[in-house]
Design a protein around this motif. Structure first.
Motif, PDB file in Angstrom:
ATOM      1  N   UNK A 181       0.822  -1.220   0.000  1.00 49.87           N
ATOM      2  CA  UNK A 181       0.000   0.000   0.000  1.00 49.87           C
ATOM      3  C   UNK A 181       0.856   1.269   0.000  1.00 49.87           C
ATOM      4  N   UNK A 182       2.166   1.090  -0.164  1.00 55.42           N
ATOM      5  CA  UNK A 182       3.081   2.243  -0.169  1.00 55.42           C
ATOM      6  C   UNK A 182       3.182   2.822  -1.582  1.00 55.42           C
ATOM      7  N   UNK A 183       3.701   4.049  -1.698  1.00 53.06           N
ATOM      8  CA  UNK A 183       3.788   4.654  -3.038  1.00 53.06           C
ATOM      9  C   UNK A 183       4.575   3.809  -4.042  1.00 53.06           C
ATOM     10  N   UNK A 184       5.606   3.066  -3.584  1.00 59.23           N
ATOM     11  CA  UNK A 184       6.377   2.258  -4.544  1.00 59.23           C
ATOM     12  C   UNK A 184       5.800   0.846  -4.701  1.00 59.23           C
ATOM     13  N   UNK A 185       4.687   0.553  -4.060  1.00 58.87           N
ATOM     14  CA  UNK A 185       4.036  -0.756  -4.211  1.00 58.87           C
ATOM     15  C   UNK A 185       3.036  -0.741  -5.369  1.00 58.87           C
TER      16      UNK A 185
END
Ligand code: HEM
Length: 415
Positions: A181-185
């Protein structure tokens, strides 16, 4: 007077009687009354509206417009460039879709980063069991969810199961990553693309003469249907791990649930239907999942194709994990009734191997039982069982191996 269609007869009530009169298998028609209270949801409140009559109005309207104005291919081409949660949206996307995605990709206030970190730890620790349970428990169960089986069979993807497996596996893979759920995911992207694909199915499937002949509902993939399928994933996986006596600390179970609650939200399921605890999830599943399972000709065909997963998943250990073994694994995990519905042949040898040796195998893997104290035959089958776990992992990994983009469909299954 119009000849009553099967759908009208069922909608008019007395569904079981009518189904009986028409000679239709009954479990699929026995839609239980929705009494689950929104007090048990992540929101703690809600309208209490019966989710069988609720879809995803915002996404549905938007995607219907995109299809009607002939923009699907252009939009899909742009969407292929959108891979990471935090990446700016491709400039070629139409403004209405951009606005929708910008809003849809925001996490809700109840998202909890600590729980997500614990969920990752759990996924890492239990990845082997998760692969096999997503693949064979959830995957096979989806074929006895009548509405899902029919929707999958008559939609475009029904024509290409290998493609569908890898696309669906992408979600299973993404949800297990550290940065889901992170920006790089990538999970938020996967969920929103899936949400758009579902909206496309809601628009297109009612135009399929094949689907119309067999469907009970006017529009597929209601919020209730979404929750049914959701339960075939985390709830069924958790039930299975407990049956196998895999030790799971409470905080890890809760964290795993949390990652799936958020996934439900990202897929467009309304918060008032998303259970806030495992107890609530169980009570909802007992009401919406367990009673609706049943056979359909479409589900039987899909299950038959899925039993060849060893040949469908690239790099699958085809030689050792054969169809009879996967049939017995299905019988072992989902029980005789479901296996019989799916016309999976009994295999006295492998059925017995699973019944007597799988649990000891898990206990040995978990360090709860020594191989010396386990039934003697286990050492003979240990390797096969390990290969099954590997096939489960490969299935999930297949979702990460290719540049996969989940797309808005523009047609149904032509057959
Ligand atoms: C597509 C996941 C619920 C029917 C997909 C895809 C994913 C997915 C990842 C993209 C793969 C592809 O395009 O082949 C989920 C999850 C659900 C859910 C996680 C619930 C939590 C449902 C339900 C139905 C359904 C309830 C039907 C009753 C379909 C269909 C497509 C699809 C027909 C294919 C669209 C096409 O032909 O391209 N779903 N799904 N799904 N889903 Fe679902």
């Amino acid at each position: 007077m119009k000849t009553p269609s099967r759908r009208n007869v069922l909608a008019a009530g007395g569904a079981l009687g009518a189904a009986g009169a028409l000679g239709i298998a009954t479990p699929a028609q026995a839609r239980p009354v929705w009494t689950w209270s929104p007090e048990g949801s992540v929101l703690g409140t809600g309208t209490g509206a019966d989710p069988r009559g609720v879809w995803d109005e915002e996404a549905d309207q938007l995607v219907a417009d995109i299809i009607q104005r002939g923009d699907v291919q252009k939009v899909n081409k742009e969407l292929r460039k959108w891979l990471k949660n935090g990446q700016p949206l491709p400039s070629g996307l139409p403004k209405d879709l951009k606005d929708f995605i910008e809003k849809a990709k925001q996490l809700p206030p109840w998202a909890d980063k600590n729980k997500l970190a614990t969920a990752f730890h759990f996924n890492e620790k239990r990845g082997l069991y998760l692969g096999v349970t997503y693949g064979f428990v959830s995957g096979m169960m989806s074929t006895v969810i009548p509405r899902e089986a029919r929707a999958v069979y008559y939609s475009w993807g029904g024509a290409n199961l290998r493609d569908r497996i890898t696309k669906t596996a992408k979600l299973g893979y993404d949800i297990g990553t550290a940065n889901a759920y992170e920006p790089d995911g990538e999970l938020i992207v996967t969920c929103i693309k899936t949400r758009l694909a579902h909206a496309g199915v809601r628009h297109l499937l009612p135009k399929s003469p094949y689907w119309n002949k067999v469907a009970e509902e006017e529009i597929p993939i209601s919020q209730a249907d979404m929750m049914v399928t959701w339960h075939s994933l985390p709830t069924s996986v958790m039930r299975q791990l407990k049956t196998w006596k895999v030790p799971i600390p409470d905080n890890e179970a809760e964290a795993f649930l949390h990652s799936w609650q958020l996934c439900a939200y990202m897929l467009g399921i309304k918060e008032e239907y998303i259970p806030n605890s495992w107890d609530q999830a169980e009570s909802q599943a007992r009401q919406v999942l367990d009673p609706i399972l049943g056979p359909t000709p479409e589900g039987i065909k899909l299950a038959d194709m899925l039993l060849n997963i060893g040949t469908l998943v690239p790099g699958g250990p085809l030689k050792y994990v054969t169809r009879p073994i996967l049939g017995s694994l299905t019988r072992y995990t989902l029980g005789d009734q479901i296996a019989d519905w799916l016309k999976i042949r009994r295999d006295p040898f492998w059925d017995n191997v699973f019944n007597t040796l799988w649990e000891p195998f898990i206990a040995v893997r978990e360090g709860l039982l020594s191989l010396e104290k386990a039934p003697g035959a286990l050492s003979k089958f240990y390797w096969t069982f390990d290969e099954i776990l590997r096939l489960g992992v490969l299935t999930v990994l297949s979702g990460a191996q290719f540049p996969i983009s989940i797309e808005i469909p523009y047609s149904n299954n032509p057959n």
